[in-house]
Design a protein around this motif. Structure first.
Motif, PDB file in Angstrom:
ATOM      1  N   ASP A 143      20.293 -10.477  -0.578  1.00  0.00           N
ATOM      2  CA  ASP A 143      19.856  -9.095  -0.537  1.00  0.00           C
ATOM      3  C   ASP A 143      20.984  -8.229  -1.098  1.00  0.00           C
ATOM      4  N   HIS A 144      20.778  -7.668  -2.273  1.00  0.00           N
ATOM      5  CA  HIS A 144      21.785  -6.831  -2.921  1.00  0.00           C
ATOM      6  C   HIS A 144      21.327  -5.376  -2.901  1.00  0.00           C
ATOM      7  N   ARG A 145      22.202  -4.491  -2.450  1.00  0.00           N
ATOM      8  CA  ARG A 145      21.878  -3.065  -2.373  1.00  0.00           C
ATOM      9  C   ARG A 145      22.883  -2.231  -3.153  1.00  0.00           C
ATOM     10  N   LEU A 146      22.439  -1.071  -3.592  1.00  0.00           N
ATOM     11  CA  LEU A 146      23.336  -0.090  -4.164  1.00  0.00           C
ATOM     12  C   LEU A 146      23.968   0.710  -3.025  1.00  0.00           C
ATOM     13  N   GLU A 147      24.993   1.496  -3.343  1.00  0.00           N
ATOM     14  CA  GLU A 147      25.729   2.189  -2.292  1.00  0.00           C
ATOM     15  C   GLU A 147      24.856   3.182  -1.527  1.00  0.00           C
ATOM     16  N   ASP A 148      23.804   3.695  -2.162  1.00  0.00           N
ATOM     17  CA  ASP A 148      22.908   4.622  -1.467  1.00  0.00           C
ATOM     18  C   ASP A 148      21.881   3.900  -0.604  1.00  0.00           C
TER      19      ASP A 148
END
Length: 233
Positions: free
Chosen positions: A134-139
């Motif tokens: 699960d990869h997320r952006l900083e937001d």
């Protein structure tokens, strides 16, 4: 394939759900000691009765460390990349965090320096285990390349599980111009209280004429300070 879980391991799930929720609170050493003892007892009893599969044993072993974080080091990174490496020279920390239902799913954020975008999700399936990244952006929103991984094909062991890339991930990699990743095989190894290994391997040939081997080993003998909440959680 039918799953058979012993009463002991179900009891473990309830115990761990109580002592290791997904919060940033410091773990309770006494609760962790009880959780570890329960996990060991569940594994021993289930193994003796022949009612548990390697996938279940693997999750139980990992669940012994719910609520704890550990430092890691790169032990293999071949061949060397001509581009700057995102992992070299960074503090690498895994945090066994998402343990509400540890016999069904465990979530392990993988922190790389100040980058808190990565979480490994291990889920029990009818036939074994599933690993997703699960990869997320900083937001907190999804990275364009996220939720990739694969399911186990072989039973594996209580110590090692392997996850060949699944078709959904192959299509994602191809769509995003990451053809080098379409033959990925991920693996995880655990020796409770000793070490945890995360591995990415690619066979030689095609887009990877030299193959690929990347491994990070985490020291389970010495918990470290709990890292920040991963992005999106």
């Amino acid at each position: 394939m039918n799953r058979v879980i012993t009463v002991s391991s179900l009891t473990l799930a309830l115990a761990l759900a109580a002592c290791a929720p997904s919060t940033d609170d410091q773990p309770d050493p006494v609760a962790e000691a009880h959780a570890e003892a329960a996990a060991q007892a569940a594994e021993a009893a289930a193994s003796a009765e022949g009612l548990i599969e390697p996938a279940d044993e693997f999750l139980i072993r990992l669940a012994e460390h719910c609520g704890q974080a550990f430092a890691g080091r790169i032990v293999a990174n071949e061949p060397a990349s001509p581009e700057p490496d995102a992992f070299e020279g960074q503090d690498l920390v895994m945090h066994v965090r998402g343990c509400e239902e540890p016999t069904r799913e465990i979530r392990v954020p993988f922190h790389v320096g100040d980058n808190h975008s990565r979480t490994w999700i291990l889920t029990r399936t009818e036939d074994g285990l599933r690993l997703k990244h699960d990869h997320r952006l900083e937001d907190g929103s999804d990275d364009p390349v996220t939720m990739y991984g694969g399911d186990t094909v072989e039973p594996g062991t209580a110590q090692r599980q392997e996850f060949p890339v699944d078709q959904e991930s192959i299509e994602l990699f191809s769509r995003e111009g990451l053809d080098v990743s379409t033959t990925n095989v991920w693996a995880m190894e655990i020796e409770p209280g000793q070490r945890f290994l995360y591995e990415l391997a690619r066979p030689e040939g095609g887009q990877n004429p030299e193959g690929r081997l990347f491994q990070v080993e985490f020291d389970l003998t010495q918990p470290v300070e709990t890292p920040p909440t991963p992005w999106g959680y």
